[in-house]
Design a protein around this motif. Sequence first.
Motif, PDB file in Angstrom:
ATOM      1  N   GLY A 207       0.849  -1.181   0.000  1.00 58.34           N
ATOM      2  CA  GLY A 207       0.000   0.000   0.000  1.00 58.34           C
ATOM      3  C   GLY A 207       0.889   1.237   0.000  1.00 58.34           C
ATOM      4  N   ASN A 208       0.570   2.207  -0.850  1.00 56.26           N
ATOM      5  CA  ASN A 208       1.401   3.413  -0.880  1.00 56.26           C
ATOM      6  C   ASN A 208       0.545   4.651  -1.090  1.00 56.26           C
ATOM      7  OD1 ASN A 208       0.730   3.263  -3.602  1.00 56.26           O
ATOM      8  ND2 ASN A 208       2.815   3.107  -4.345  1.00 56.26           N
ATOM      9  N   LEU A 209       1.083   5.766  -0.676  1.00 53.05           N
ATOM     10  CA  LEU A 209       0.418   7.060  -0.821  1.00 53.05           C
ATOM     11  C   LEU A 209       1.523   8.102  -0.882  1.00 53.05           C
ATOM     12  CD1 LEU A 209      -2.560   8.099  -0.896  1.00 53.05           C
ATOM     13  CD2 LEU A 209      -2.287   8.691   1.502  1.00 53.05           C
ATOM     14  N   PHE A 210       1.433   9.016  -1.852  1.00 60.21           N
ATOM     15  CA  PHE A 210       2.513   9.994  -1.972  1.00 60.21           C
ATOM     16  C   PHE A 210       2.025  11.244  -2.684  1.00 60.21           C
ATOM     17  CE2 PHE A 210       2.735   7.022  -5.528  1.00 60.21           C
ATOM     18  CZ  PHE A 210       2.884   7.838  -6.641  1.00 60.21           C
ATOM     19  N   ILE A 211       2.759  12.324  -2.447  1.00 60.52           N
ATOM     20  CA  ILE A 211       2.508  13.565  -3.176  1.00 60.52           C
ATOM     21  C   ILE A 211       3.199  13.440  -4.525  1.00 60.52           C
ATOM     22  CG2 ILE A 211       2.994  16.035  -3.253  1.00 60.52           C
ATOM     23  CD1 ILE A 211       2.742  16.126  -0.250  1.00 60.52           C
ATOM     24  N   GLY A 212       2.430  13.573  -5.584  1.00 56.15           N
ATOM     25  CA  GLY A 212       2.982  13.435  -6.920  1.00 56.15           C
ATOM     26  C   GLY A 212       1.969  12.818  -7.857  1.00 56.15           C
ATOM     27  N   LYS A 213       2.433  11.925  -8.706  1.00 52.70           N
ATOM     28  CA  LYS A 213       1.577  11.311  -9.714  1.00 52.70           C
ATOM     29  C   LYS A 213       2.025   9.881  -9.964  1.00 52.70           C
ATOM     30  CE  LYS A 213       0.393  11.605 -14.645  1.00 52.70           C
ATOM     31  NZ  LYS A 213       0.644  12.306 -15.931  1.00 52.70           N
ATOM     32  N   PHE A 214       1.052   8.988 -10.153  1.00 54.93           N
ATOM     33  CA  PHE A 214       1.367   7.621 -10.560  1.00 54.93           C
ATOM     34  C   PHE A 214       1.095   7.511 -12.050  1.00 54.93           C
ATOM     35  CE2 PHE A 214       0.614   3.104 -11.230  1.00 54.93           C
ATOM     36  CZ  PHE A 214       1.703   2.558 -10.571  1.00 54.93           C
ATOM     37  N   ASP A 215       2.126   7.157 -12.821  1.00 49.56           N
ATOM     38  CA  ASP A 215       2.033   7.103 -14.269  1.00 49.56           C
ATOM     39  C   ASP A 215       1.667   5.692 -14.711  1.00 49.56           C
ATOM     40  OD1 ASP A 215       2.261   7.335 -16.973  1.00 49.56           O
ATOM     41  OD2 ASP A 215       4.398   7.812 -17.006  1.00 49.56           O
ATOM     42  N   MET A 216       0.435   5.534 -15.206  1.00 48.97           N
ATOM     43  CA  MET A 216      -0.039   4.205 -15.592  1.00 48.97           C
ATOM     44  C   MET A 216       0.468   3.766 -16.955  1.00 48.97           C
ATOM     45  SD  MET A 216      -1.891   2.175 -13.737  1.00 48.97           S
ATOM     46  CE  MET A 216      -2.815   1.238 -14.967  1.00 48.97           C
ATOM     47  N   SER A 217       1.103   4.649 -17.718  1.00 45.24           N
ATOM     48  CA  SER A 217       1.423   4.347 -19.113  1.00 45.24           C
ATOM     49  C   SER A 217       2.307   3.111 -19.269  1.00 45.24           C
ATOM     50  CB  SER A 217       2.074   5.552 -19.789  1.00 45.24           C
ATOM     51  OG  SER A 217       3.305   5.882 -19.160  1.00 45.24           O
ATOM     52  N   ASP A 218       3.226   2.874 -18.330  1.00 48.01           N
ATOM     53  CA  ASP A 218       4.086   1.689 -18.404  1.00 48.01           C
ATOM     54  C   ASP A 218       4.352   1.145 -17.009  1.00 48.01           C
ATOM     55  OD1 ASP A 218       5.492  -0.247 -19.812  1.00 48.01           O
ATOM     56  OD2 ASP A 218       7.357   0.884 -19.822  1.00 48.01           O
ATOM     57  N   ALA A 219       3.333   1.235 -16.155  1.00 47.73           N
ATOM     58  CA  ALA A 219       3.511   0.886 -14.745  1.00 47.73           C
ATOM     59  C   ALA A 219       3.800  -0.596 -14.537  1.00 47.73           C
ATOM     60  CB  ALA A 219       2.265   1.293 -13.953  1.00 47.73           C
ATOM     61  N   VAL A 220       3.237  -1.452 -15.377  1.00 49.78           N
ATOM     62  CA  VAL A 220       3.435  -2.890 -15.196  1.00 49.78           C
ATOM     63  C   VAL A 220       4.874  -3.282 -15.484  1.00 49.78           C
ATOM     64  CG1 VAL A 220       2.772  -5.178 -16.027  1.00 49.78           C
ATOM     65  CG2 VAL A 220       1.019  -3.427 -15.664  1.00 49.78           C
ATOM     66  N   ASN A 221       5.444  -2.730 -16.554  1.00 49.68           N
ATOM     67  CA  ASN A 221       6.809  -3.111 -16.947  1.00 49.68           C
ATOM     68  C   ASN A 221       7.880  -2.347 -16.168  1.00 49.68           C
ATOM     69  OD1 ASN A 221       5.957  -4.935 -18.980  1.00 49.68           O
ATOM     70  ND2 ASN A 221       5.555  -3.209 -20.343  1.00 49.68           N
ATOM     71  N   HIS A 222       7.590  -1.104 -15.795  1.00 50.59           N
ATOM     72  CA  HIS A 222       8.575  -0.284 -15.097  1.00 50.59           C
ATOM     73  C   HIS A 222       7.922   0.394 -13.890  1.00 50.59           C
ATOM     74  CE1 HIS A 222      10.150  -0.553 -19.283  1.00 50.59           C
ATOM     75  NE2 HIS A 222      11.290  -0.751 -18.640  1.00 50.59           N
ATOM     76  N   PRO A 223       7.619  -0.374 -12.848  1.00 58.71           N
ATOM     77  CA  PRO A 223       6.890   0.173 -11.696  1.00 58.71           C
ATOM     78  C   PRO A 223       7.653   1.236 -10.922  1.00 58.71           C
ATOM     79  CG  PRO A 223       7.661  -2.071 -11.246  1.00 58.71           C
ATOM     80  CD  PRO A 223       7.884  -1.824 -12.703  1.00 58.71           C
ATOM     81  N   LEU A 224       8.977   1.136 -10.865  1.00 57.03           N
ATOM     82  CA  LEU A 224       9.742   2.140 -10.116  1.00 57.03           C
ATOM     83  C   LEU A 224       9.656   3.505 -10.786  1.00 57.03           C
ATOM     84  CD1 LEU A 224      12.946   0.161  -9.079  1.00 57.03           C
ATOM     85  CD2 LEU A 224      10.920   0.642  -7.710  1.00 57.03           C
ATOM     86  N   GLU A 225       9.689   3.501 -12.113  1.00 56.24           N
ATOM     87  CA  GLU A 225       9.613   4.764 -12.847  1.00 56.24           C
ATOM     88  C   GLU A 225       8.203   5.346 -12.855  1.00 56.24           C
ATOM     89  OE1 GLU A 225      11.060   2.047 -13.808  1.00 56.24           O
ATOM     90  OE2 GLU A 225      13.133   2.486 -14.383  1.00 56.24           O
TER      91      GLU A 225
END
Length: 379
Positions: A207-225
């Motif tokens: 579970g995570n929560l942060f100030i910013g944005k989660f980018d779904m465009s390539d989240a599966v292949n590059h979750p850290l980015e």
Amino acid sequence: MKFSELAIVFCAATMTMSCIRQEPLNAECDIVSVSLPGDVLNRQPLIENNKVTLIVKNDVSLIALAPEFELTPGATIEPASGTVRNFLVPQTYTVTSQDGEWSKEYTVVVERNNTINLNYSFEHVKVATALGGACQYDVFYEVGPSGKESMEWASANQAYALSFQASTPNTFPTYQGEDGVDGKCAVLVTRSTGSWGQRLGKPLASGNLFIGKFDMSDAVNHPLEATHFGTLFSNIPSQFSGYYKYTPGETYCEPDADGNLVAVPGKIDSFSLYAVLYESVPGQEWLDGNNVLAEDNPYIISTAIIPDRHASEEWVEFSVPFIYRPGKTIDPEKLKAGKYSLAVVMGSSQEGDRFCGAIGSTLKVDEVSITCLSDTEGN
């Protein structure tokens, strides 16, 4: 065959070929990019699912701005791109797909450098949907002095929906709890990603929560980015405070080469809860899972990390100072120009970015605040 019959066959064949060659109309209705005329933007626009945030310089008037939009191919926007509007209040735009079957409403907000919320209560959520409405999850947001939404928290809930392991908000890794220090709180739980995650070598989700944005465009292949940590910050932070509860899951595990969770005897899960002040430069306007706490990151100015993170069934109050990295100071001119950003990050498993942790680990957070100095007190 008569000439007239031949003509009919030829026409029918031509029409059939035309139908085959005709491309289907686009059903997407998204804002791809946004710009403002002149040198008024202080950083790249933040484009979320149904919200766009534009950060402008402090001396820019908000009364008459004309955003220009790039849309998915064939889509249209109302009001039209380039329309002058009063952004002292948020403005609404509707994007319609090329085929006319779909539309999406965006709220466009314009903020100056010095717009920032310093107290986070986690009292407000809105419900978002995924998988065509098959599941719902919480999106936290904060309300400013005007009573309007001032910021939206990010999480990886949308990516977790792809695992088909959740349907209601409290079955996702991040949701709103009822038992806060004062009112409600944020609840973060490490959960299994099922067979979908196992096949990808990502068998659990912190579970995570942060100030910013989660980018779904390539989240599966590059979750850290995919984790874009941080937002513009024009103050000098001195103290990071709040409350937490933490219950580690029963068995700490790491994934093996086949994506199976393997128990690590004797290891107890821990959590993440910290803040980072960093310099925002072209090409690195946010931090991500690769570099948010990296010792060799030259853009990090100071960090506030809880030194004693321990399990507790009762609320634990914390207040930790921002510690400057060696040789780092705040440049008053850069501060004035809006060149610094702040990230606040929390997670139920400290090593969840490597898909390590204990399923069931639960972190609750409430009443977080950032204490700031005036620009004459810094350093």
